[in-house]
Design a protein around this motif. Structure first.
Motif, PDB file in Angstrom:
ATOM      1  N   SER A 217       0.838  -1.193   0.000  1.00 22.38           N
ATOM      2  CA  SER A 217       0.000   0.000   0.000  1.00 22.38           C
ATOM      3  C   SER A 217       0.875   1.247   0.000  1.00 22.38           C
ATOM      4  O   SER A 217       0.579   2.237  -0.686  1.00 22.38           O
ATOM      5  CB  SER A 217      -0.925  -0.001   1.227  1.00 22.38           C
ATOM      6  OG  SER A 217      -1.858  -1.052   1.158  1.00 22.38           O
ATOM      7  N   THR A 220       2.326   1.564  -3.483  1.00 19.98           N
ATOM      8  CA  THR A 220       1.327   2.115  -4.398  1.00 19.98           C
ATOM      9  C   THR A 220       1.244   3.627  -4.265  1.00 19.98           C
ATOM     10  O   THR A 220       1.116   4.353  -5.261  1.00 19.98           O
ATOM     11  CB  THR A 220      -0.052   1.486  -4.114  1.00 19.98           C
ATOM     12  OG1 THR A 220       0.029   0.070  -4.293  1.00 19.98           O
ATOM     13  CG2 THR A 220      -1.112   2.057  -5.042  1.00 19.98           C
ATOM     14  N   THR A 238       0.330   1.216 -10.749  1.00 14.35           N
ATOM     15  CA  THR A 238      -0.497   0.659  -9.675  1.00 14.35           C
ATOM     16  C   THR A 238      -0.978  -0.741 -10.007  1.00 14.35           C
ATOM     17  O   THR A 238      -1.061  -1.608  -9.127  1.00 14.35           O
ATOM     18  CB  THR A 238      -1.701   1.572  -9.381  1.00 14.35           C
ATOM     19  OG1 THR A 238      -2.441   1.794 -10.592  1.00 14.35           O
ATOM     20  CG2 THR A 238      -1.261   2.891  -8.797  1.00 14.35           C
ATOM     21  N   ASN A 245      -5.666  -1.775  -5.526  1.00 15.66           N
ATOM     22  CA  ASN A 245      -5.540  -0.354  -5.851  1.00 15.66           C
ATOM     23  C   ASN A 245      -5.469  -0.130  -7.353  1.00 15.66           C
ATOM     24  O   ASN A 245      -6.006   0.859  -7.868  1.00 15.66           O
ATOM     25  CB  ASN A 245      -4.293   0.239  -5.186  1.00 15.66           C
ATOM     26  CG  ASN A 245      -4.446   0.372  -3.684  1.00 15.66           C
ATOM     27  OD1 ASN A 245      -5.315   1.078  -3.204  1.00 15.66           O
ATOM     28  ND2 ASN A 245      -3.611  -0.328  -2.940  1.00 15.66           N
TER      29      ASN A 245
END
Length: 316
Positions: A217, A220, A238, A245
């Protein structure tokens, strides 16, 4: 040859140092983004991944450790041998991987390999073949929540699941010998020691996944900063990094559906770098070839992307 190996080791070490420093710098420069990304990843893990996968992980471990899986396979062996070309032990990871999704496929395959119920060649094929995204994720999140498509569920299943299934079955058929079940000295059964071990194994597995989800995360979020408003670059970065995501970013973009759908199908079939890292964690110290896994998933991503493009021409 020795010099080449040494150079590769130095490059690998340098890349690892660069990635770690990149994370540290990003945390120092954009602390608010980091907190938000880490919290989002952990919430995703706590609310969706943990309750969905923990019970199955525990019971799957119990089924293997207790010997009950051997009893089931032994009972159904004639039918399973015909279906899986005399690789009857492949039935369980195939069913688990395609029904319950990533990373159950790789986890189940690794457990069976450790128990001696699969050969290394079988395990490498099954890990790449079965480690797919779950049907629930595809129908609920990918199609309905993200793309708003309500009538393309079965064609999407075909686009994502048929290529790895058919490829994996073909590769299994080329294997001359199947893994033989490990001989046990006692009859199958359950005890509290097995239950305790399975519970701890389940939590250890899911805690690792939580850590990977949080880290990717953050990665990303770094990709979003790097893209800096370039929509196509953002979609690619991404999507390659983490598919949850990636799907959201692609679905919310201004690209036409004829581009969105093939891109999402390709990235979903690949599983993202996050998926590759989590699979490597699940299969650690088993000898399962991650190079073969990566090549297999890249091929499936290309095939699924092309099939999705063809679907767009006919059905969208």
């Amino acid at each position: 040859m020795r010099i080449l190996i040494k150079k590769r080791a130095v490059m690998k070490k340098s890349l690892s140092i660069f990635i770690i420093l990149l994370f540290i710098l990003f945390i120092l420069i954009y602390p608010a983004d980091c907190v938000r990304a880490a919290a989002g990843g952990l919430i995703l893990w706590y609310e969706n991944i943990l309750p969905a996968l923990l019970p199955f992980t525990i019971f799957s471990s119990l089924l293997i450790q207790s010997g009950y899986l051997d009893d089931i396979v032994r009972t159904l062996k004639p039918a399973l041998d015909r279906m899986f070309f005399h690789h009857s032990q492949a039935a369980y990871p195939v069913a688990a991987g395609f029904l319950f999704g990533f990373p159950i496929g790789s986890k189940t395959t690794a457990d069976l390999l450790r128990e001696g119920k699969l050969t290394l060649a079988e395990a490498s094929i099954l890990c790449a073949m079965c480690n797919n995204i779950s049907p629930v994720f595809i129908s609920a999140y990918l199609l309905i929540s993200s793309l708003g498509i309500y009538d393309k569920t079965w064609i999407t299943y075909a686009v994502l699941y048929l290529p790895p299934f058919l490829s994996g079955m073909f590769l299994l058929r080329t294997q001359k010998t199947a893994g033989q079940p490990k001989k046990r000295t006692s009859i199958s059964g359950l005890n509290f020691q097995m239950i305790d071990a399975s519970i701890m194994n389940g939590f250890e597995t899911l805690l690792k996944l939580g850590g990977y989800i949080m880290l990717f995360s953050l990665l990303t979020q770094i990709c979003m900063r790097i893209a800096d408003g370039n929509e196509l670059l953002l979609m690619c970065l991404t999507g390659l990094t983490e598919i949850t995501n990636g799907i959201h970013v692609i679905a919310q973009s201004s690209a036409p559906m004829s581009l969105k759908y093939p891109l999402i199908m390709g990235f979903t079939a690949f599983g993202g770098i996050s998926g590759f890292a989590q699979t490597a964690s699940m299969t650690k110290n088993t000898g399962i070839s991650m190079r073969f896994y990566l090549l297999f998933r890249i091929c499936q991503a290309c095939i699924s992307g092309l099939l999705a493009w063809a679907v767009c021409q006919w059905y969208f």
